[in-house]
Structures are given as structure tokens and as C-alpha cells.
Design an enzyme around this catalytic site. Sequence first.
Site, PDB file in Angstrom:
ATOM      1  N   ARG A 118       0.792  -1.237   0.000  1.00  0.00           N
ATOM      2  CA  ARG A 118       0.000   0.000   0.000  1.00  0.00           C
ATOM      3  C   ARG A 118       0.823   1.284   0.000  1.00  0.00           C
ATOM      4  O   ARG A 118       0.338   2.351   0.343  1.00  0.00           O
ATOM      5  CB  ARG A 118      -0.989   0.029   1.166  1.00  0.00           C
ATOM      6  N   LYS A 140       4.015  11.318 -11.579  1.00  0.00           N
ATOM      7  CA  LYS A 140       3.175  10.429 -12.396  1.00  0.00           C
ATOM      8  C   LYS A 140       3.917   9.110 -12.572  1.00  0.00           C
ATOM      9  O   LYS A 140       5.062   9.091 -13.018  1.00  0.00           O
ATOM     10  CB  LYS A 140       2.910  11.044 -13.775  1.00  0.00           C
ATOM     11  N   GLU A 182      11.564  17.859 -25.159  1.00  0.00           N
ATOM     12  CA  GLU A 182      10.812  18.264 -23.963  1.00  0.00           C
ATOM     13  C   GLU A 182      11.400  19.556 -23.372  1.00  0.00           C
ATOM     14  O   GLU A 182      10.667  20.382 -22.825  1.00  0.00           O
ATOM     15  CB  GLU A 182      10.809  17.149 -22.904  1.00  0.00           C
ATOM     16  N   LYS A 224       9.149  22.800 -14.613  1.00  0.00           N
ATOM     17  CA  LYS A 224       8.176  21.724 -14.367  1.00  0.00           C
ATOM     18  C   LYS A 224       7.721  21.749 -12.907  1.00  0.00           C
ATOM     19  O   LYS A 224       6.532  21.562 -12.619  1.00  0.00           O
ATOM     20  CB  LYS A 224       8.746  20.343 -14.714  1.00  0.00           C
ATOM     21  N   GLU A 234      -3.225  17.613 -12.233  1.00  0.00           N
ATOM     22  CA  GLU A 234      -3.659  18.001 -13.579  1.00  0.00           C
ATOM     23  C   GLU A 234      -5.147  18.324 -13.674  1.00  0.00           C
ATOM     24  O   GLU A 234      -5.859  17.820 -14.538  1.00  0.00           O
ATOM     25  CB  GLU A 234      -3.259  16.922 -14.604  1.00  0.00           C
ATOM     26  N   ARG A 238      -1.530  22.013 -15.551  1.00  0.00           N
ATOM     27  CA  ARG A 238      -0.487  21.011 -15.772  1.00  0.00           C
ATOM     28  C   ARG A 238      -0.588  20.424 -17.187  1.00  0.00           C
ATOM     29  O   ARG A 238       0.402  19.958 -17.745  1.00  0.00           O
ATOM     30  CB  ARG A 238      -0.554  19.894 -14.711  1.00  0.00           C
ATOM     31  N   ASN A 242       1.593  19.087 -21.961  1.00  0.00           N
ATOM     32  CA  ASN A 242       1.309  18.180 -23.075  1.00  0.00           C
ATOM     33  C   ASN A 242       1.399  18.848 -24.442  1.00  0.00           C
ATOM     34  O   ASN A 242       0.954  18.276 -25.437  1.00  0.00           O
ATOM     35  CB  ASN A 242      -0.082  17.556 -22.916  1.00  0.00           C
ATOM     36  N   HIS A 245       1.863  16.852 -27.653  1.00  0.00           N
ATOM     37  CA  HIS A 245       1.691  15.438 -27.337  1.00  0.00           C
ATOM     38  C   HIS A 245       0.477  14.790 -28.010  1.00  0.00           C
ATOM     39  O   HIS A 245       0.502  13.595 -28.270  1.00  0.00           O
ATOM     40  CB  HIS A 245       1.630  15.232 -25.821  1.00  0.00           C
ATOM     41  N   HIS A 249       1.375  11.689 -29.991  1.00  0.00           N
ATOM     42  CA  HIS A 249       0.846  10.357 -29.698  1.00  0.00           C
ATOM     43  C   HIS A 249       0.220   9.734 -30.944  1.00  0.00           C
ATOM     44  O   HIS A 249       0.294   8.520 -31.147  1.00  0.00           O
ATOM     45  CB  HIS A 249      -0.190  10.422 -28.570  1.00  0.00           C
ATOM     46  N   HIS A 262       9.610   8.740 -28.328  1.00  0.00           N
ATOM     47  CA  HIS A 262       8.602   9.673 -27.825  1.00  0.00           C
ATOM     48  C   HIS A 262       8.988  11.137 -28.104  1.00  0.00           C
ATOM     49  O   HIS A 262       8.198  11.914 -28.625  1.00  0.00           O
ATOM     50  CB  HIS A 262       8.401   9.444 -26.323  1.00  0.00           C
TER      51      HIS A 262
HETATM   52  N1  LIG Z   1       6.004  10.121 -15.506  1.00  0.00           N
HETATM   53  C1  LIG Z   1       6.047  11.129 -16.339  1.00  0.00           C
HETATM   54  O1  LIG Z   1       5.674  12.263 -16.000  1.00  0.00           O
HETATM   55  C2  LIG Z   1       6.577  10.900 -17.710  1.00  0.00           C
HETATM   56  C3  LIG Z   1       6.886  11.998 -18.530  1.00  0.00           C
HETATM   57  C4  LIG Z   1       7.452  11.749 -19.782  1.00  0.00           C
HETATM   58  C5  LIG Z   1       7.687  10.435 -20.192  1.00  0.00           C
HETATM   59  N2  LIG Z   1       7.365   9.400 -19.374  1.00  0.00           N
HETATM   60  C6  LIG Z   1       7.625   8.008 -19.765  1.00  0.00           C
HETATM   61  O2  LIG Z   1       9.027   7.865 -19.886  1.00  0.00           O
HETATM   62  C7  LIG Z   1       9.313   6.840 -20.837  1.00  0.00           C
HETATM   63  C8  LIG Z   1      10.368   7.332 -21.778  1.00  0.00           C
HETATM   64  O3  LIG Z   1      11.536   7.607 -21.036  1.00  0.00           O
HETATM   65  P1  LIG Z   1      12.983   7.615 -21.719  1.00  0.00           P
HETATM   66  O4  LIG Z   1      12.948   8.487 -22.906  1.00  0.00           O
HETATM   67  O5  LIG Z   1      13.949   7.893 -20.642  1.00  0.00           O
HETATM   68  O6  LIG Z   1      13.111   6.122 -22.287  1.00  0.00           O
HETATM   69  P2  LIG Z   1      13.780   4.800 -21.687  1.00  0.00           P
HETATM   70  O7  LIG Z   1      13.595   4.692 -20.241  1.00  0.00           O
HETATM   71  O8  LIG Z   1      13.310   3.682 -22.549  1.00  0.00           O
HETATM   72  O9  LIG Z   1      15.328   5.039 -21.984  1.00  0.00           O
HETATM   73  C9  LIG Z   1      15.782   5.158 -23.314  1.00  0.00           C
HETATM   74  C10 LIG Z   1      16.937   4.186 -23.597  1.00  0.00           C
HETATM   75  O10 LIG Z   1      18.148   4.698 -23.023  1.00  0.00           O
HETATM   76  C11 LIG Z   1      18.760   3.688 -22.208  1.00  0.00           C
HETATM   77  N3  LIG Z   1      19.507   4.417 -21.192  1.00  0.00           N
HETATM   78  C12 LIG Z   1      19.013   5.026 -20.092  1.00  0.00           C
HETATM   79  N4  LIG Z   1      19.973   5.715 -19.481  1.00  0.00           N
HETATM   80  C13 LIG Z   1      21.112   5.518 -20.186  1.00  0.00           C
HETATM   81  C14 LIG Z   1      22.438   5.983 -20.046  1.00  0.00           C
HETATM   82  N5  LIG Z   1      22.786   6.839 -19.083  1.00  0.00           N
HETATM   83  N6  LIG Z   1      23.359   5.570 -20.947  1.00  0.00           N
HETATM   84  C15 LIG Z   1      22.997   4.736 -21.965  1.00  0.00           C
HETATM   85  N7  LIG Z   1      21.767   4.288 -22.161  1.00  0.00           N
HETATM   86  C16 LIG Z   1      20.818   4.675 -21.279  1.00  0.00           C
HETATM   87  C17 LIG Z   1      17.596   2.866 -21.743  1.00  0.00           C
HETATM   88  O11 LIG Z   1      18.013   1.599 -21.287  1.00  0.00           O
HETATM   89  C18 LIG Z   1      16.745   2.819 -23.001  1.00  0.00           C
HETATM   90  O12 LIG Z   1      17.255   1.850 -23.894  1.00  0.00           O
HETATM   91  C19 LIG Z   1       7.992   6.509 -21.513  1.00  0.00           C
HETATM   92  O13 LIG Z   1       7.510   5.284 -21.020  1.00  0.00           O
HETATM   93  C20 LIG Z   1       7.072   7.645 -21.096  1.00  0.00           C
HETATM   94  O14 LIG Z   1       5.725   7.244 -20.998  1.00  0.00           O
HETATM   95  C21 LIG Z   1       6.817   9.607 -18.151  1.00  0.00           C
HETATM   96 ZN   LIG Z   2       6.535  13.824 -23.246  1.00  0.00          ZN
END
Ligand SMILES: NC(=O)c1ccc[n+]([C@@H]2O[C@H](COP(=O)([O-])OP(=O)(O)OC[C@H]3O[C@@H](n4cnc5c(N)ncnc54)[C@H](O)[C@@H]3O)[C@@H](O)[C@H]2O)c1
Ligand SMILES: [Zn+2]
Length: 361
Positions: A118, A140, A182, A224, A234, A238, A242, A245, A249, A262
Site C-alpha cells: 500500500r 506520475k 521536452e 516543471k 492536472e 499542468r 502536453n 503530445h 501520440h 517519444h
Molecule cells: N512520468 C512522467 O511524467 C513521464 C513523462 C514523460 C515520459 N514518461 C515516460 O518515460 C518513458 C520514456 O523515457 P525515456 O525516454 O527515458 O526512455 P527509456 O527509459 O526507454 O530510456 C531510453 C533508452 O536509453 C537507455 N539508457 C538510459 N539511461 C542511459 C544511459 N545513461 N546511458 C545509456 N543508455 C541509457 C535505456 O536503457 C533505453 O534503452 C515513456 O515510457 C514515457 O511514458 C513519463
Molecule cells: Zn513527453
Amino acid sequence: MKTLQVDLGQRSYPIHIGRGLLRQTELLKPCIAGSRVAVVTNTTVGPLYLDGVLKALAAWNPISVELPDGEEYKTLDVLNRIFTALLENRCDRKTTLVALGGGVVGDMTGFAAATYQRGVPFIQVPTTLLAQVDSSVGGKTGVNHPLGKNMIGAFHQPQCVIIDTDTLSTLPDNELSAGLAEVIKYGLIGDLEFLNWLEQNLDKLMARDPQALAYAIERSCSDKARVVAADEREAGQRALLNLGHTFGHAIETGTGYGAWLHGEAVAAGVCMAADLSCRMGWLKPEELARIETLIRRARLPTRAPKSLSSGQLRELMGVDKKVEAGKLRLVLPKGLGHAVITQDFPSTLLDETLEQCREFA
Ligand SMILES: NC(=O)c1ccc[n+]([C@@H]2O[C@H](COP(=O)([O-])OP(=O)(O)OC[C@H]3O[C@@H](n4cnc5c(N)ncnc54)[C@H](O)[C@@H]3O)[C@@H](O)[C@H]2O)c1
Ligand SMILES: [Zn+2]
């Protein structure tokens, strides 16, 4: 090192930004209440950085969980592996989880922390630019469902965010660019001064100049943090985060998983939103050109792929019936450094944008 604060009353927390922070036990210590720590990472980031983090956490008898790497593993099934490891190691309600990786690891670890027994505390140690400027801040968390991205989740704020900018040295070029999409977004939605700075310093960022990167991360996190503090769940503003986005998307969904990162889809989406604003007279043509030039300099796309027709894009955006009912909401730039959330755009102009903003259209 720079420290920012996310102001959320009792749920407030610091964001530390600097070089070599991964191994600094003193930064972690105030964020860990119990006697156990579990580090969650993946098969790419683990071999690079897990040892250092485990050493810094040695006093808490840390366990680690290594997940497979990829958005396709951001599922309930894979999440269960975290719970299994925690239970096998008899981790109690005072265990602190540590997310070491990009946004995928961060979102999954955060959701595991929100729901394990929990709710247990967690720490974000983001290692991609995208995670450092966006996903690690704001609470999030979640996983994907076969029927929709990020559809299962919870709001759960971390105890702290530790951004070690040295980790960016191993990040692939296209992932760095994706993060910059971003970053540019923050300038466009509410920080003209930052947008100007980005125009002047983009080459340094692309060359991974440590000082320039640290400043861009700091400014993005502070932008942010301000938005999140004002509207944690949101209810309103907030949603400005987006920008780009809804278009993005549609591209991500339409091209199928993995074809576009992304951040790449967001970049094209930002240009499409700006194009629509321009058609509505909310942006001058030269302002639109400035945005497109900046995105291009970050080696990011400014257009949707030609493989998607405007009709497909429109359908993917949920426009079809919803526009009739006046339901589709878009974030659109209104002047540089300002954006609004609106349902008030002519459907014909959106059609023009979708038709024109495709490669080779
Ligand atoms: N929670 C939120 O507010 C929020 C906001 C934006 C995106 N997201 C989510 O985040 C995700 C995308 O995140 P991302 O772009 O970091 O992708 P990711 O986590 O897939 O990382 C991208 C790639 O880089 C690699 N990697 C990570 N750090 C590294 C490093 N220091 N050196 C070498 N390789 C490295 C990872 O293993 C992966 O292959 C999506 O699932 C998206 O929905 C969440
Ligand atoms: Zn984004």
C-alpha cells in the site's frame, strides 16, 4: 551541485543536479527512513551504473532488480518481477525503492512504490535527458496496458530526485535529441527567456557541454516543478506540459511501437501545434520558422511521416466524432513563450495542418 525544491506541502522534495552524484551517500541518506533499499534498473543501465549506486547504498543492505530494457516491457507482468524480488527478500513497508534508469524504469519503479504494501517511499535517479528534465519530476507513475499507454498508474511523489549529469555521457545521440524536445517545450509553454537561451546554446547542448546541459536541466526542472506545485493532479494548467503530445501520440500510435522515439514524435507534434497556431493568427510566420529551425537544429523531425495520411492522423487524434461534439482539447502556442489549452480552433484549419505538416506533403 544545484538543488531545487518541488513545493507540495508535506510531499515536497528536493531535486539535486550535478556531476558524480550517483555515488554520494550523503545525498541519499536524508531520503531513506528504513533500513532496507531496493534498486530497480534495467539490463542496459545496470552494467553501467548499478555498482556505483550499490556502493553508495551499502549501509542499507541493498538488493537490486534488473528489468529487460524497452517500452514494450513497461507492463503489469514485468512489474510483478519487482514485487516478487521484494517479497523474496522480505522487504517490509519501510523499504525505499530507487529507480535507476530512464523514464520506463522511473515510471515502473514509482508505480511499484505506490502499490507495494500500500505504498513505500522511492527515490528517482534518472539517467536519460528525458527522464532528468521531465519524467522523474511530478509523481506520475504507471505502466502500459495492451489497449493504451500509461493507462494503469498512480500519483506518487518521490522522496528526492538525484540527477547525475555524468550519466548522459553514455546516452545515444538520438536519445539526447529526444530529451531536448521536452526541453524546448518548456520554453514554448511559458519561458521565453529560456527559449532565447536555447537558441543561443543549442550547439553546446548537442556537443554535450556539461555546463550547458546542467543549466538546461535545471531550468527545465524548475519550470516543471512550478507547474506541478500549482496543479499536482492536472486539474488544469499542468495539461500545458502536453504541448505537442496529442499530435505526437498520433504519430507514435500510427507508426507502431519503436519506430519513433517519444521525444521525436513530440518534436513533430510541437511543430504541428505551432503550424495550427500560425494558421489561426496566434503565431507569426517568422515565429513558426524560429520554432522549426530550433527543432531541426536538435536533429529532430518537424513533420509527421508521409506514411500516415492526414485522415489517419485525424482519427488517431480522436478528432473524428469528438470535434463535432467540440471535445478535442489541444495545447497551442499563443505568441512565443506562451501556450493555452483550448477547444476553440476551426476544424478546417486543423485539417490543413494535418495535410501540410507531413513529410513531402
Ligand atoms: N512520468 C512522467 O511524467 C513521464 C513523462 C514523460 C515520459 N514518461 C515516460 O518515460 C518513458 C520514456 O523515457 P525515456 O525516454 O527515458 O526512455 P527509456 O527509459 O526507454 O530510456 C531510453 C533508452 O536509453 C537507455 N539508457 C538510459 N539511461 C542511459 C544511459 N545513461 N546511458 C545509456 N543508455 C541509457 C535505456 O536503457 C533505453 O534503452 C515513456 O515510457 C514515457 O511514458 C513519463
Ligand atoms: Zn513527453
